[in-house]
Each structure stands twice: as structure tokens, then as C-alpha cells.
Design a protein around this motif. Structure first.
Motif, PDB file in Angstrom:
ATOM      1  N   LEU A 297      -5.805   0.880  -1.674  1.00 32.96           N
ATOM      2  CA  LEU A 297      -4.987   1.258  -2.963  1.00 32.96           C
ATOM      3  C   LEU A 297      -5.897   1.440  -4.160  1.00 32.96           C
ATOM      4  CD1 LEU A 297      -2.447   1.856  -3.998  1.00 32.96           C
ATOM      5  CD2 LEU A 297      -1.944  -0.685  -4.382  1.00 32.96           C
TER       6      LEU A 297
ATOM      7  N   CYS B  52       1.263   3.906  -3.075  1.00 32.52           N
ATOM      8  CA  CYS B  52       1.065   5.295  -2.952  1.00 32.52           C
ATOM      9  C   CYS B  52       1.950   6.136  -3.600  1.00 32.52           C
ATOM     10  CB  CYS B  52       0.665   5.715  -1.472  1.00 32.52           C
ATOM     11  SG  CYS B  52      -0.862   4.998  -0.673  1.00 32.52           S
TER      12      CYS B  52
ATOM     13  N   LEU C 172       0.772  -1.143   0.084  1.00 33.84           N
ATOM     14  CA  LEU C 172       0.101  -0.087   0.061  1.00 33.84           C
ATOM     15  C   LEU C 172       0.865   1.326  -0.118  1.00 33.84           C
ATOM     16  CD1 LEU C 172      -2.433   1.464   0.392  1.00 33.84           C
ATOM     17  CD2 LEU C 172      -2.809   1.074   2.564  1.00 33.84           C
TER      18      LEU C 172
ATOM     19  N   GLN D  97      -5.556  -3.591   2.381  1.00 33.41           N
ATOM     20  CA  GLN D  97      -4.545  -2.690   1.383  1.00 33.41           C
ATOM     21  C   GLN D  97      -5.041  -2.507  -0.163  1.00 33.41           C
ATOM     22  OE1 GLN D  97      -0.132  -2.735   2.217  1.00 33.41           O
ATOM     23  NE2 GLN D  97      -0.731  -4.783   3.322  1.00 33.41           N
TER      24      GLN D  97
END
Length: 713
Positions: free
Chosen positions: A291, A89, A85, A287
Motif C-alpha cells: 500500500l 487502493c 490493502l 499489505q
């Protein structure tokens, strides 16, 4: 007398003593030899024992190192799962600019045509005697040398003139190809601009296509994670609703470490504690959801989305029916304001999802404990398809749900019962049909694909898997484009029916419905045709089975493999009948692609020793045959023949390397140096069938291509 006797006795005694001394010396020597042999044997045994100990130590070190390597791989995998995750990002945001193609083409490369023909050196023809042309004693020899020089000069000048002529023709063809390529790129980029404009207006189809392409193209996901999505957009609420596939429980390694047990000479796998594995899996699922939400919001540079409702599911088998179904393990609805408050690089994913965003996450995802989705795509209902109210609808431009409903209506017009499936839990089925005929009838599952490019063989494989999993009598795959030979080869002999675009239009007209292929290019086509990482479903409509395999190319790969050490050149001829269309349609090592790029020589991968990539739907319109040939490479194997060309076959696959079918071809024969492997021939309905070859040529590739109309100087 006595003295003589004593002398004889003394002599005899001396002889006996000497013999005894010799015998003792031999025994001593033998004993010494035995002791030396024993010492050597003991030394050899000590050396062998030492060597065995060293080998055992080295073997143990290798096994222990291998166990450590496996443990390190498991640790790296777990670390990836814990941190993807935060890694995702940091990936760049998806933008419409990523869909555009640079306005550039491959530079002109004349190859050998760019090398001038060398002219003969007159000095090389002079006789070794002194004197120039026409002088000296041997005037006849000089005249003969002059004649050879002039003959070779004329031949070289003619060859150079031919080279320049061919180079000019090749340059004209290149300019034509480059202009067409640039025009295609500009049309594509114009389509992206149209998509961008439609996206700015908030048109639902453009919104769905763009954001599903953003998910497919995201660079922050582990490579082995699934990417399957179905989505819809609610323009009134400015909300995107989608189902997103999550990885299964097996994504978390069952083993925590590996140890080598020297006593038992085996590796011992230490199991990961069940509670730890379950906690890590919940973290992975959370996650994934966060995401995906992040990728959607950061891709929204137009401010189209006020909210995202995302339901995460895994494919599973229903124990009650034994059929594949979708099990929802996570769900959340996130507003833009809530999303902008988050720092996803530092959150605990499960706590952020459940407590921070008030979503749901299965407590026991390892046991498929389901959660209830907050909202499903298409819950507001499907629009009704209407016909006969003017111009026939363009199938390319239809709403995905309308297109599915049109196909269902076609099956009902054919006397069957047919309904479109819900967007969730459809298991890859767009239309469920039931043929009431007591003999040939039964359950039929239908998938529809609004493609412009050839449907990849992977889609046919997926349909066959669905037919088997749901226990249907037949599977039908309907597309607005066409199928390549790989798809037809896989479907042959299976309960599958493939209906291409022209056949679909004919069926619609025959049963009182309307539809056409053509019209203005839809805005989303260009964008979803080339999005980074976008798959075939991204090229069509995201709401229509957007979970097919991701393909980097829609070509059919014809991989050739054989046993034996003979070095071969594999070539292809694009023909009409038994004549090649043009010399540039002869694709070989010096001309690795025909002008439009629909046939390309490519390196073989895996077990393939050579490969030809073909886009059958982009071959020249007048072409009705693609001939594959193999010839001995005279430079790599001078004097060789095809007797070493054995167990040959053509492996049909997609560009990812997934095999679809294998076609056997004839083995080589002694004395022959070129062989026609077979030809793909175009049928009246546009499909391509393979016809086995086998004709050999002792004179080699030159004789073969001359028979197909290529003049070789």
C-alpha cells in the motif's frame, strides 16, 4: 329449690358452651389466618423465585450479548486487517492540489453588533387616563411621562450611534483581517506552485518532501497504524529510498472469540491459534509495504519516480543492550513497470511481495526475525557543510542532512565529540554527542527540527522517552522556530535543553559558524504545512525525524477544570503589562477570537470544562502577557459566587488532547464573582512562563476588565 339449682346450672352450662364456641371460632379464625399467611408467603416466595429466575436470565442475556459484541468487534478488526490493502487502493490519489487552501475566509459575523438598539415606544409612556400629550386632568403626570420618554429616546439613540460606530470599526478590522488571511493563503498556494515546479525539475528536497507528505496524507490506512518515515532521493537513478514504520505484532488480536461461562459467571477468551495469528501478521506487513508503494506511485503525476525501495521496520528492544532499535521485517525494490502490472485489489499480499516483486518478508515476524534492507536512505553519503564562502546559509532552506551536520559541527566547536546518526536505526536521534567534562559531561542525544511553527509538546515528550531508553545524560531539542509553554512545562525539572531558532543562530555565531533565519520561503514549506493529515515533521523536512506525532494544529490548549456546580465564563485578555492592547483583544463568549486568531475560545473536551487555544508565537508583537480570568455566568447562575469553584487547575495539552502538564490555580472565595486565574508572561528570550493569579472581584467581570483598561458602558 331443685328447680332453681337446675336453672342456675343450665345457665352456667350454656355460658360455658358459648365460651367454648367462641374459643373454637377464634381458633378457627386464627388457623384460617395462619393458612392465609402461609399461602401469601408461599405466593411471595414463588414470585421472588420467578423474579430471580427472570433477573438471572436477563443478566445472562446481557453477559452473552456483551460477549457476542466483543467477538463481533474482534471479527471486524480482523476483517479490516485482511482487506485494508484493497480498501486503500480505492482511496483517491494524492496530488499537489490537495496541498492548496481555498481562497476564502470566514464570512463577516457582527454578532450582537448587528442587532439595532430598539427605540422606546411612546405609547408605552402614556398615562392610563384618556387624552393625549398635554391634555387631561393630570397634566403633571403626563409631563413626567413625556420627560421619561425623551430621556430614554436620547439614551437609545446614543446607544444606537455607539453600536453603529463599533460595527463600522469591527467591519474595518474584519476587512483588514480578511485581506491578511487571503494574502497568507495566496502565499501558501504560491509556495505549493513553487513546490510543484521544483518537483517537476526532480529536485531531491522537493521530491522527498512531496512523497513523504503523500504517505502522511493517504486516507487508506487504518487510523491506529503508525506513520513514521525517513527518506532520500537518488536523482541519477530516479529512485526514492525510504524506511517506513510497520505496526507491531499486537495489531493482530490475540483473542479469536469471547464466550460467557454462566457457571463461573465470567467471560472466557478463546486464544487465536499461533499459526493463524502469525500468518495474519505476515499478511498485514505485506499489505503495508504494497500500500505504501502504491500511494507513492499513484501520487507521482509528474513521472519523477522510476523506482521505489521501501524497507519496513518495527520499533523493538534489543535484548543485548536493552535499548530501542529498529528491526526490518520487510523490504522490496519496485520499478514503475513492475508496479503497473499489478492488480493490488486481488493479490495475495505475501505472495505478491515475495514472488511477484522479489522482495523479502520475515518468516517469523512474531519473533522479530530480521531481513536485510535492499537499500537504505542516504547510503550514497552525506554532503559536507561549508562555511565562510559568501552569504550565511538560510537554516530554513538547508538540506535536512546538511542541517544535522551543521548541528553536529556546532557541538564539536563547543568541545564535544559529535556525529550524525545513520538514517536507519537512529531511534529518533539525529546527533550523538559526548561531553568529556568529568562532572557535567556524558552522553547527549540531539534532535533537530526545522520548523516554522511552534514545536508541539509531543516532540519534547518523544525526546524524553529517547533519553530514558538509550540511557543518555541529557537530551537537546534544537529548532528553527520556538517552543510554547506546554513544551517548557514538560521539560522543567528533566534533563532536557530546548534551543529555539534565535538562540541557535547566536550559538552558531559565537562559535565561528554561520546561519540565519529568513530569506525566501522554501518551496516545500507551504506544501508540507497543510497537507491533509500531515504532521509536524511534514512541515519541516521529511528526512529529519519524520515520525513525530501527527498534529492537526500547533496551538497550545489551556483547558480549565474544576469541581463544584458553579457555571463560569472563562475569558482571556491579551495585554502589554497590566493593560489590554485593545478591546478586541478581550476574548470571551461574545468575542470568541481576537482579530488574528491567535487566541480562541473553544469547547472543552474530556475532563476540561472550558478551553482556550493559544498560538503564542502568533500573538501581537507588542503583547507580553496573556491573562486568564473566570467569572460567574450571571444568566446561568444568578446570585451565585465563586465559593463553588474548587480544585481548579489549568491542563496544558496539544490539540489531540494529550496532556503535557497541569497548573494549579486559586480556588474561588465566597462573595467574589470574578477571579484572575493567572497570566502567561513573555520572557526576554521569547519564552512564556505562567504566573499564578488569585485576585478576586466581588463586583464581577465588569470590575475586572475595567481594571485592565476596558471601558464598560
Amino acid at each position: 329449690m331443685s328447680r332453681r339449682s337446675r336453672g342456675l346450672v343450665a345457665t352456667w352450662a350454656e355460658i360455658q358452651r358459648q365460651q367454648q364456641r367462641q374459643e373454637e371460632a377464634r381458633r378457627r379464625a386464627w388457623a384460617q389466618h395462619q393458612r392465609e399467611e402461609e399461602r401469601r408467603q408461599r405466593a411471595a416466595e414463588r414470585a421472588a423465585a420467578r423474579n430471580r429466575r427472570e433477573q438471572q436470565a436477563a443478566y445472562r442475556e446481557r453477559r452473552e450479548a456483551d460477549a457476542r459484541r466483543r467477538t463481533e468487534e474482534i471479527d471486524r478488526r480482523v476483517e479490516t486487517l485482511r482487506s485494508f490493502l484493497a480498501t486503500g487502493c480505492r482511496a483517491p490519489a494524492f496530488t499537489p492540489e490537495a496541498l492548496k487552501r481555498p481562497e476564502q475566509v470566514e464570512p463577516f459575523d457582527p454578532g450582537q453588533l448587528g442587532v439595532p438598539v430598539p427605540m422606546p415606544d411612546p405609547d408605552a409612556y402614556l398615562p392610563r387616563q384618556r387624552g393625549g400629550w398635554g391634555f387631561g386632568a393630570n397634566r403633571q403626570t403626563q409631563e413626567q411621562a413625556r420627560a421619561r420618554y425623551e430621556h430614554d429616546l436620547r439614551a437609545a439613540q446614543a446607544a444606537e450611534a455607539q453600536r453603529q460606530h463599533s460595527l463600522a470599526a469591527y467591519q474595518r478590522q474584519y476587512r483588514q483581517w480578511a485581506d491578511e488571511r487571503l494574502a497568507e493563503i495566496r502565499r501558501h498556494n504560491a509556495g505549493v506552485e513553487e513546490l510543484t515546479a521544483a518537483l517537476g525539475r526532480g529536485e531531491p528536497a522537493a521530491v522527498v518532501e512531496y512523497f513523504t507528505a503523500a504517505l502522511y496524507a493517504s486516507r487508506g490506512w487504518p487510523d491506529d497504524f503508525p506513520r513514521r518515515v525517513s527518506a532520500s532521493f537518488d536523482p541519477a537513478a530516479r529512485g526514492l529510498v525510504l524506511n517506513w514504520e510497520l505496526p507491531g505484532y499486537a495489531v493482530v488480536p490475540e483473542v479469536s472469540m469471547v464466550r460467557y461461562m454462566p457457571g463461573a459467571d465470567r467471560d472466557k477468551e478463546v486464544k487465536r491459534p499461533a499459526a493463524e495469528r502469525r500468518a495474519l501478521y505476515r499478511d498485514v506487513l505485506a499489505q503495508c509495504v504494497l500500500l505504501a508503494v502504491r500511494d507513492l506511485f499513484v501520487a507521482d503525476s509528474f513521472g519523477v519516480l522510476d523506482s521505489v525501495a521501501l524497507n519496513g521496520f518495527v520499533d523493538d528492544t534489543d535484548p543485548a543492550t536493552g535499548h530501542r532499535t529498529q528491526v526490518f521485517l520487510a523490504t522490496v525494490m519496485v520499478s514503475r513497470a513492475d508496479f503497473e502490472r499489478l492488480n493490488l485489489t486481488r493479490v495475495s499480499a505475501p505472495e505478491c511481495l515475495v514472488e511477484g516483486l522479489r522482495g523479502q518478508l520475515s518468516d517469523r515476524p512474531d519473533r522479530r526475525a530480521e531481513v536485510r534492507p535492499v537499500r537504505l536512505p542516504g547510503e550514497a553519503g552525506r554532503p559536507v557543510v561549508s562555511h565562510g564562502d559568501g552569504e550565511e546559509p538560510d537554516l530554513y532552506d538547508m538540506d535536512p542532512l546538511e542541517f544535522e551536520e551543521l548541528v553536529a559541527e556546532l557541538f564539536r566547536a563547543m568541545g564535544m565529540q559529535a556525529v550524525t546518526t545513520s538514517r536507519s536505526g537512529d531511534g529518533g536521534v539525529d546527533v550523538d554527542a559526548l561531553d568529556p567534562d568529568p562532572i557535567r559531561g556524558g552522553k547527549i542525544v540531539v534532535q533537530v527540527k526545522r520548523y516554522r511553527n511552534t514545536v508541539p509538546p509531543s516532540a519534547v515528550r518523544d525526546l524524553y522517552g529517547t533519553v530514558q531508553s538509550v540511557g543518555a545524560n541529557k537530551g537537546v531539542l534544537i529548532t528553527t522556530s520556538a517552543f510554547g509553554p506546554g513544551a517548557h512545562a514538560f521539560a522543567n525539572g528533566k534533563p532536557l535543553t530546548l534551543i529555539q531558532g534565535t538562540e541557535l543562530v547566536d550559538l552558531l555565531h559565537r562559535h565561528g559558524l554561520g546561519g540565519r533565519l529568513g530569506g525566501a520561503s522554501r518551496a516545500g514549506e507551504a506544501g508540507l504545512d497543510t497537507g491533509p493529515g500531515a504532521g509536524p515533521d511534514a512541515r519541516s523536512d521529511a528526512g529529519s525525524d519524520a515520525g513525530s506525532d501527527i498534529e492537526s494544529d500547533d496551538a497550545t490548549v489551556l483547558g480549565l477544570t474544576w469541581t463544584g456546580g458553579v457555571a463560569l465564563d472563562v475569558c482571556a485578555l491579551v495585554c502589554r503589562g497590566s493593560r489590554v492592547l485593545d478591546e478586541d483583544q478581550f476574548v470571551f463568549y461574545n468575542n470568541p477570537s481576537n482579530p488574528d486568531g491567535s487566541v480562541r475560545m473553544m469547547p472543552g473536551f474530556g475532563e476540561d470544562r472550558a478551553a482556550v487555544w493559544v498560538r503564542f508565537d502568533e500573538l501581537p508583537p507588542q503583547a507580553d502577557r496573556l491573562v486568564l480570568v473566570a467569572a460567574v455566568d450571571p444568566e446561568a447562575a444568578p446570585g451565585a459566587d465563586l465559593s463553588g469553584f474548587l480544585n481548579a487547575r489549568i491542563r496544558l495539552s496539544d490539540p489531540s488532547g494529550t496532556a503535557v502538564d497541569e497548573l494549579d490555580v486559586s480556588d474561588g472565595r465566597p462573595g467574589e464573582t470574578a477571579l484572575v486565574l493567572g497570566s502567561f508572561r513573555k520572557r526576554a528570550n521569547g519564552d512564556w512562563d505562567f504566573v499564578l493569579g488569585g485576585k478576586g472581584y466581588p463586583e464581577g467581570l465588569v470590575a475586572l476588565v475595567e481594571e485592565y483598561g476596558i471601558e464598560v458602558d
